[in-house]
Write a protein that holds these residues in place. Structure first.
Motif: not given
Ligand SMILES: *Cc1c(COP(=O)(O)O)cnc(C)c1O
Length: 474
Positions: A115-116, A147, A260-264, A315, A420
Motif C-alpha cells: 500500500f505504500k 516494503d 505498524g507506524n500508525f501511518g495508514n 511490516s 496492504t
Molecule cells: C508498512 C506496512 C504496514 C504498516 O503500515 P503503517 O502505516 O506503518 O501503520 C502494514 N502492512 C504492510 C504490508 C506494510 O508494508
C-alpha cells in the motif's frame, strides 16, 4: 492552510515548505493548523470519482491540503502518479466484497505490491515538480527491512533531480523483497547492503543526518512515514473507498487497518476529522501490540529493539509508532505543551507514558471511533485459510491480521478491510497456510534471477559517506 508542529515551537509553514522535511525543528511532527472540511464536498467527490477517476479525486482532495501548489500542477502530479500504467487497474484502489459481507480495499496493486506505493508515487511526482521549480536536487537516504525501500525506489526511479541511497541489512529480507530492490539497474538508485541488522542501518542513516554540513552539502533528505505528504495522499483512498461502498452522503462505513507506524490508520483518522462519515477505525496489530495496548489501557509503552518479535507480518513489527504523536495532539485538542511533555520528556526518560486517568483517554471510542485488537501467527494462518476457502481470494499475512480483527467486531455498518500487500511477497507463510504458491503478477516474473545491483559495506559511516560522495560528485 498552514502547518504547525505537534510540539508548538516551530514556525508555521506551507505545504511546499514541509514537503521535503522530516521532523519539525522542535522535534515534533507537522500537522495542519486545522483539518479541511469535507462538508458539502462528498457529492462532488462522488461525481468526480465516477466521471473522471481516482487521479482527479486525488487532485481535488489534495488541493485542500496544498492550496499553495498551483491547481494545474497538482492535477499533473496526480495523473502521473495514479494511472493504469503505474497501478494494475484503472480504479487504482478497487473494492471487492467478501462472502461474509465485509469489503476488501485493494491498496497493493502498485509497482512494489504494497500500500505504500499509493503515497510514495505521489511523493515521487510531487518532489520532482517542486525540485524542478526550485532548481534543486535531492539525495534520499533511508533504511529499510521490508516494503518501504522498494516502494521508494520504484517511485523515485526516473524522476529527475532525485537519487536514492537505500540501506538494507545484508541477507535479512525475503528473497522476493531483496530482488525487488536489487534488480533495479539505474545509476540514481543505489542499494547498499550493510553487514549488520536493521538497527545498524538506521544508526548509519542517523549518523549521516546528524552531520549537518554533510547533509547540506549533499542535499540529503528522507521519505519516512512521518512525511506529511504521505499521510495526505493516503487520505484520498479512505475517501475513495467510502464513496465506493456508500450510496448517499451520510452513510457510515467502518475501516479495519493493519497497523505498524500508525501511518495508514492516521489517514483514516484525518478523513474522519474532516467529516467523512467513518464510524469506526479498527486498529489491527500483530504480536507487537504497542498500539493495541495503548487503546486498551491508556499506557503507551515503547519496546526496546530486543523486545520486538519477528512475526509473519513483518511490516508491522515495530517498537514504537512514529506517527502516533499526531493522534495524541488531536486527542488533547492541539495542546502542544502537553504533547511536548509526553513525547519530549516522559517517553525519552521513562520509556512510557500513562494517560489512562484523563477524560481525553476515556473519550476516545466516542470522539474518535477507535477499536483495537491484536492477533497471532495462528490467527493469520486461519484467516488466510478461511478467506481462501470461502472466496478463493488469497490475502497476505498483514491483511490477514486485519481480517481477523474485522471479524472480532460485529458492526451494523459496512466494514472495509484494508489490504496492504500482495501475498506474493510472503510466499513461505502462504505455503504454510494453504500449501499453494501465491500468484505472481507479470511485472515480477523472474526478478530473483536478474542481476543484483548493490554494494556491501560494514557498519561504517565513513564508507557510507564515501559512496554518497562518489555517486553525487563533489
Ligand atoms: C508498512 C506496512 C504496514 C504498516 O503500515 P503503517 O502505516 O506503518 O501503520 C502494514 N502492512 C504492510 C504490508 C506494510 O508494508
Amino acid at each position: 492552510m498552514r502547518y504547525i508542529s505537534t510540539r508548538g515551537a516551530a514556525p508555521a509553514a506551507a505545504f511546499a515548505d514541509i514537503l521535503l522535511e522530516g521532523l519539525a525543528p522542535d522535534g515534533g511532527l507537522y500537522v495542519p493548523e486545522q483539518y479541511p472540511s469535507a462538508a458539502g464536498k462528498l457529492d462532488t467527490w462522488r461525481s468526480i470519482l465516477d466521471a473522471q477517476g481516482y487521479a482527479a479525486l486525488a487532485a481535488s482532495v489534495l488541493s485542500l491540503f496544498a492550496p499553495d501548489i498551483e491547481a494545474g500542477e497538482l492535477e499533473g502530479v496526480c495523473s502521473r502518479a495514479y494511472n493504469a500504467s503505474v497501478f494494475a487497474t484503472p480504479e487504482i484502489v478497487p473494492v471487492t466484497r467478501l462472502a461474509d459481507g465485509r469489503y476488501l480495499a485493494h491498496l497493493s496493486d502498485g509497482p512494489s505490491a504494497a500500500f505504500k506505493d499509493l503515497a510514495m508515487q505521489f511523493l515521487g511526482q510531487m518532489f520532482e515538480a517542486e525540485l524542478s521549480r526550485r532548481g534543486q536536487s535531492l539525495n534520499i537516504l533511508g533504511a529499510t527491512s521490508g516494503d518501504t525501500g522498494s516502494s521508494a525506489e520504484y517511485a523515485m526511479l526516473g524522476r529527475s533531480h532525485i537519487r536514492v541511497f537505500m540501506l538494507t541489512p545484508e541477507g535479512r529480507m525475503t528473497p522476493f523483497q531483496q530482488a525487488q530492490m536489487y534488480s533495479i539497474d539505474d545509476p540514481a538508485i543505489v542499494n547498499i547492503a550493510v553487514d549488520g541488522v536493521f538497527d545498524d542501518c538506521q544508526d548509519l542513516v542517523k549518523a549521516v543526518s546528524e552531520d549537518l554540513d554533510f547533509k547540506a552539502k549533499y542535499s540529503i533528505g528522507a521519505v519516512n512515514s512521518i512525511n506529511w505528504a504521505r499521510v495526505a495522499a493516503q487520505v484520498v483512498y479512505y475517501i475513495a473507498c467510502w464513496l465506493r461502498v456508500s450510496s448517499s452522503a451520510d452513510e457510515p462505513v467502518s475501516f479495519c487497518v493493519p497497523t505498524g507506524n500508525f501511518g495508514n490508520i492516521l489517514a483514516g483518522h484525518v478523513a474522519r476529522q474532516m467529516g467523512v462519515p467513518i464510524k469506526h477505525l479498527i486498529l489491527a496489530t500483530n504480536e507487537n501490540n504497542v498500539l493495541d495496548e495503548f487503546f486498551h489501557t491508556g499506557i503507551y509503552r515503547v519496546r526496546p529493539a530486543s523486545g520486538v518479535f519477528a512475526t509473519s507480518s513483518p511490516s508491522m513489527d515495530i517498537s514504537k509508532a512514529s506517527n502516533f504523536e499526531r493522534f495524541v495532539f488531536d486527542l488533547f485538542g492541539g495542546d502542544a505543551e502537553r504533547v511536548r511533555h509526553l513525547f519530549g520528556e516522559l517517553l525519552p526518560s521513562q520509556g512510557f507514558f500513562d494517560i489512562s486517568s484523563t477524560p481525553e483517554f476515556k473519550s476516545i471510542p466516542e470522539r474518535f471511533g477507535f477499536l483495537s485488537g491484536s492477533s497471532t501467527h495462528a490467527d493469520r494462518l486461519a484467516a488466510i485459510r478461511q478467506v481462501w476457502a470461502s472466496d478463493k481470494v488469497m490475502i497476505d499475512p498483514h491483511t490477514a491480521d486485519a481480517v481477523t480483527l474485522a471479524r472480532r467486531f460485529v458492526l451494523p455498518e459496512p466494514c472495509v478491510v484494508m489490504e496492504t500487500a500482495l501475498p506474493v511477497k510472503f510466499q513461505a507463510t502462504m505455503e504454510e497456510a494453504i500449501h499453494l504458491d501465491p500468484p505472481r503478477p507479470a511485472r515480477f516474473a523472474g526478478i530473483e534471477e536478474k542481476p543484483k545491483h548493490y554494494r556491501l559495506i560494514g557498519k561504517d559511516v565513513g564508507e557510507l559517506k564515501g559512496i554518497i560522495r562518489e555517486v553525487v560528485g563533489d
